[in-house]
Scaffold this motif. Structure first.
Motif, PDB file in Angstrom:
ATOM      1  N   ARG A  32       0.831  -1.219   0.000  1.00  0.00           N
ATOM      2  CA  ARG A  32       0.000   0.000   0.000  1.00  0.00           C
ATOM      3  C   ARG A  32       0.865   1.267   0.000  1.00  0.00           C
ATOM      4  O   ARG A  32       0.364   2.367  -0.139  1.00  0.00           O
ATOM      5  CB  ARG A  32      -0.932   0.035   1.234  1.00  0.00           C
ATOM      6  CG  ARG A  32      -1.945  -1.043   1.300  1.00  0.00           C
ATOM      7  CD  ARG A  32      -3.100  -0.785   0.351  1.00  0.00           C
ATOM      8  NE  ARG A  32      -2.876  -1.376  -0.940  1.00  0.00           N
ATOM      9  CZ  ARG A  32      -3.427  -0.967  -2.081  1.00  0.00           C
ATOM     10  NH1 ARG A  32      -4.236   0.054  -2.089  1.00  0.00           N
ATOM     11  NH2 ARG A  32      -3.176  -1.564  -3.207  1.00  0.00           N
ATOM     12  N   TRP A  33       2.161   1.100   0.233  1.00  0.00           N
ATOM     13  CA  TRP A  33       3.046   2.265   0.290  1.00  0.00           C
ATOM     14  C   TRP A  33       3.648   2.537  -1.087  1.00  0.00           C
ATOM     15  O   TRP A  33       4.120   1.636  -1.763  1.00  0.00           O
ATOM     16  CB  TRP A  33       4.180   2.056   1.308  1.00  0.00           C
ATOM     17  CG  TRP A  33       5.189   3.160   1.224  1.00  0.00           C
ATOM     18  CD1 TRP A  33       6.412   3.123   0.626  1.00  0.00           C
ATOM     19  CD2 TRP A  33       5.018   4.510   1.679  1.00  0.00           C
ATOM     20  NE1 TRP A  33       7.020   4.352   0.698  1.00  0.00           N
ATOM     21  CE2 TRP A  33       6.185   5.228   1.329  1.00  0.00           C
ATOM     22  CE3 TRP A  33       3.981   5.181   2.348  1.00  0.00           C
ATOM     23  CZ2 TRP A  33       6.352   6.586   1.633  1.00  0.00           C
ATOM     24  CZ3 TRP A  33       4.154   6.533   2.649  1.00  0.00           C
ATOM     25  CH2 TRP A  33       5.320   7.213   2.303  1.00  0.00           C
ATOM     26  N   LEU A 139     -17.215   1.698   4.992  1.00  0.00           N
ATOM     27  CA  LEU A 139     -16.212   2.031   3.965  1.00  0.00           C
ATOM     28  C   LEU A 139     -16.774   1.750   2.569  1.00  0.00           C
ATOM     29  O   LEU A 139     -16.552   2.514   1.631  1.00  0.00           O
ATOM     30  CB  LEU A 139     -14.916   1.263   4.200  1.00  0.00           C
ATOM     31  CG  LEU A 139     -14.073   1.779   5.381  1.00  0.00           C
ATOM     32  CD1 LEU A 139     -13.022   0.759   5.781  1.00  0.00           C
ATOM     33  CD2 LEU A 139     -13.391   3.112   5.046  1.00  0.00           C
ATOM     34  N   ARG A 140     -17.518   0.663   2.435  1.00  0.00           N
ATOM     35  CA  ARG A 140     -18.089   0.343   1.112  1.00  0.00           C
ATOM     36  C   ARG A 140     -19.210   1.291   0.749  1.00  0.00           C
ATOM     37  O   ARG A 140     -19.420   1.597  -0.421  1.00  0.00           O
ATOM     38  CB  ARG A 140     -18.581  -1.110   1.099  1.00  0.00           C
ATOM     39  CG  ARG A 140     -17.403  -2.075   1.123  1.00  0.00           C
ATOM     40  CD  ARG A 140     -17.836  -3.537   1.116  1.00  0.00           C
ATOM     41  NE  ARG A 140     -16.674  -4.369   1.399  1.00  0.00           N
ATOM     42  CZ  ARG A 140     -16.607  -5.298   2.348  1.00  0.00           C
ATOM     43  NH1 ARG A 140     -17.649  -5.549   3.107  1.00  0.00           N
ATOM     44  NH2 ARG A 140     -15.498  -5.975   2.542  1.00  0.00           N
ATOM     45  N   GLU A 147     -10.625  -2.440  -2.288  1.00  0.00           N
ATOM     46  CA  GLU A 147     -11.020  -3.429  -1.272  1.00  0.00           C
ATOM     47  C   GLU A 147      -9.870  -3.710  -0.279  1.00  0.00           C
ATOM     48  O   GLU A 147     -10.087  -3.840   0.910  1.00  0.00           O
ATOM     49  CB  GLU A 147     -11.471  -4.711  -1.984  1.00  0.00           C
ATOM     50  CG  GLU A 147     -12.122  -5.740  -1.087  1.00  0.00           C
ATOM     51  CD  GLU A 147     -13.335  -5.241  -0.302  1.00  0.00           C
ATOM     52  OE1 GLU A 147     -14.022  -4.299  -0.752  1.00  0.00           O
ATOM     53  OE2 GLU A 147     -13.590  -5.809   0.786  1.00  0.00           O
ATOM     54  N   ARG A 148      -8.658  -3.747  -0.810  1.00  0.00           N
ATOM     55  CA  ARG A 148      -7.489  -4.027   0.049  1.00  0.00           C
ATOM     56  C   ARG A 148      -7.322  -2.934   1.110  1.00  0.00           C
ATOM     57  O   ARG A 148      -6.931  -3.207   2.242  1.00  0.00           O
ATOM     58  CB  ARG A 148      -6.239  -4.122  -0.838  1.00  0.00           C
ATOM     59  CG  ARG A 148      -4.935  -4.245  -0.099  1.00  0.00           C
ATOM     60  CD  ARG A 148      -4.563  -5.686   0.183  1.00  0.00           C
ATOM     61  NE  ARG A 148      -3.230  -5.772   0.761  1.00  0.00           N
ATOM     62  CZ  ARG A 148      -2.993  -6.206   1.990  1.00  0.00           C
ATOM     63  NH1 ARG A 148      -3.971  -6.620   2.761  1.00  0.00           N
ATOM     64  NH2 ARG A 148      -1.759  -6.245   2.451  1.00  0.00           N
ATOM     65  N   MET A 152      -7.600  -3.004   5.460  1.00  0.00           N
ATOM     66  CA  MET A 152      -6.530  -2.513   6.329  1.00  0.00           C
ATOM     67  C   MET A 152      -6.905  -1.233   7.078  1.00  0.00           C
ATOM     68  O   MET A 152      -6.059  -0.627   7.707  1.00  0.00           O
ATOM     69  CB  MET A 152      -5.263  -2.225   5.512  1.00  0.00           C
ATOM     70  CG  MET A 152      -4.769  -3.357   4.641  1.00  0.00           C
ATOM     71  SD  MET A 152      -4.538  -4.897   5.536  1.00  0.00           S
ATOM     72  CE  MET A 152      -3.286  -4.423   6.687  1.00  0.00           C
ATOM     73  N   SER A 153      -8.166  -0.814   6.946  1.00  0.00           N
ATOM     74  CA  SER A 153      -8.563   0.469   7.532  1.00  0.00           C
ATOM     75  C   SER A 153      -9.369   0.310   8.813  1.00  0.00           C
ATOM     76  O   SER A 153      -9.895  -0.762   9.101  1.00  0.00           O
ATOM     77  CB  SER A 153      -9.399   1.260   6.519  1.00  0.00           C
ATOM     78  OG  SER A 153      -8.601   1.634   5.434  1.00  0.00           O
TER      79      SER A 153
END
Ligand SMILES: CC(C)(COP(=O)(O)OP(=O)(O)OC[C@H]1O[C@@H](n2cnc3c(N)ncnc32)[C@H](O)[C@@H]1OP(=O)(O)O)[C@@H](O)C(=O)NCCC(=O)NCCS
Length: 167
Positions: A32-33, A139-140, A147-148, A152-153
């Motif tokens: 993600r970075w 979130l959705r 989705e990833r 992770m959130s």
């Protein structure tokens, strides 16, 4: 000292976000970075999607930014970033309180689940983490993120949201 950002602030917002986001390096999952953390194209898309940035200026120079976005029946606070060298001086707290005064809707905030400093910061301002199932649903429903990133959130909600969710 807090003012609404203008088109002329675009490059400064971009710089502040990518300076402050170095806090995530080595903390969020490696996949993600990326550098820059947020590209200019992504920042432009966020603004076009309705994120309004407010900034905290010191000696005429923006040093922190925070975005506010109304989505359906809630308000999201998005992209909270204070220059690394200016952290822990109350700037983020002032921006958060200011934005909070700009909306009467329930407020939701999403952040990386591993960003414990950010979660603590929001909790100290009265926000509470929602459950894992609820954060996936929220979130959705309200965010447009991969989705990833949802996986992770974490999502924090203000008292208005909790009150409404109990009804
Ligand atoms: C999260 C972030 C926006 C907070 O901004 P900030 O300006 O550092 O926030 P504040 O200074 O108001 O508060 C941070 C801490 O400093 C402390 N603090 C505030 N004023 C202070 C002062 N004058 N002296 C010492 N400490 C102080 C607060 O108690 C606070 O502690 P807490 O986080 O445990 O509540 C900033 O740290 C940042 O950009 N982090 C990297 C990116 C990030 O994680 N963003 C969140 C994305 S959702």
């Amino acid at each position: 000292m807090i003012r609404r950002c203008t088109e002329g602030d675009f490059d400064t917002i971009y710089t502040i976000i990518n300076d402050a986001a170095t806090a995530y390096k080595g903390v969020i999952p490696a996949d993600r970075w990326h550098e820059p953390y947020m590209s200019k194209e992504e920042l432009r898309r966020e603004i076009d999607a309705g994120v309004i940035f407010w900034g905290y200026a010191e000696n005429g120079e923006l040093v922190g930014v925070m975005g506010i976005q109304n989505v359906q029946d809630v308000t999201l606070f998005r992209h909270a970033y204070v220059r690394t060298a200016m952290r822990n001086r109350g700037i983020g707290g002032k921006l958060l309180s200011f934005l909070y005064g700009q909306t009467s809707r329930p407020v939701l905030i999403g952040t990386w689940a591993v960003a414990d400093w950010a979660i603590r910061f929001y909790e100290n301002h009265g926000f509470r983490l929602v459950s894992a199932d609820e954060k996936n649903r929220l979130l959705r429903k309200y965010w447009s993120i991969p989705e990833r990133q949802t996986e992770m959130s974490a999502v924090l909600a203000d008292q208005k949201w909790w009150k409404r969710s109990r009804r």
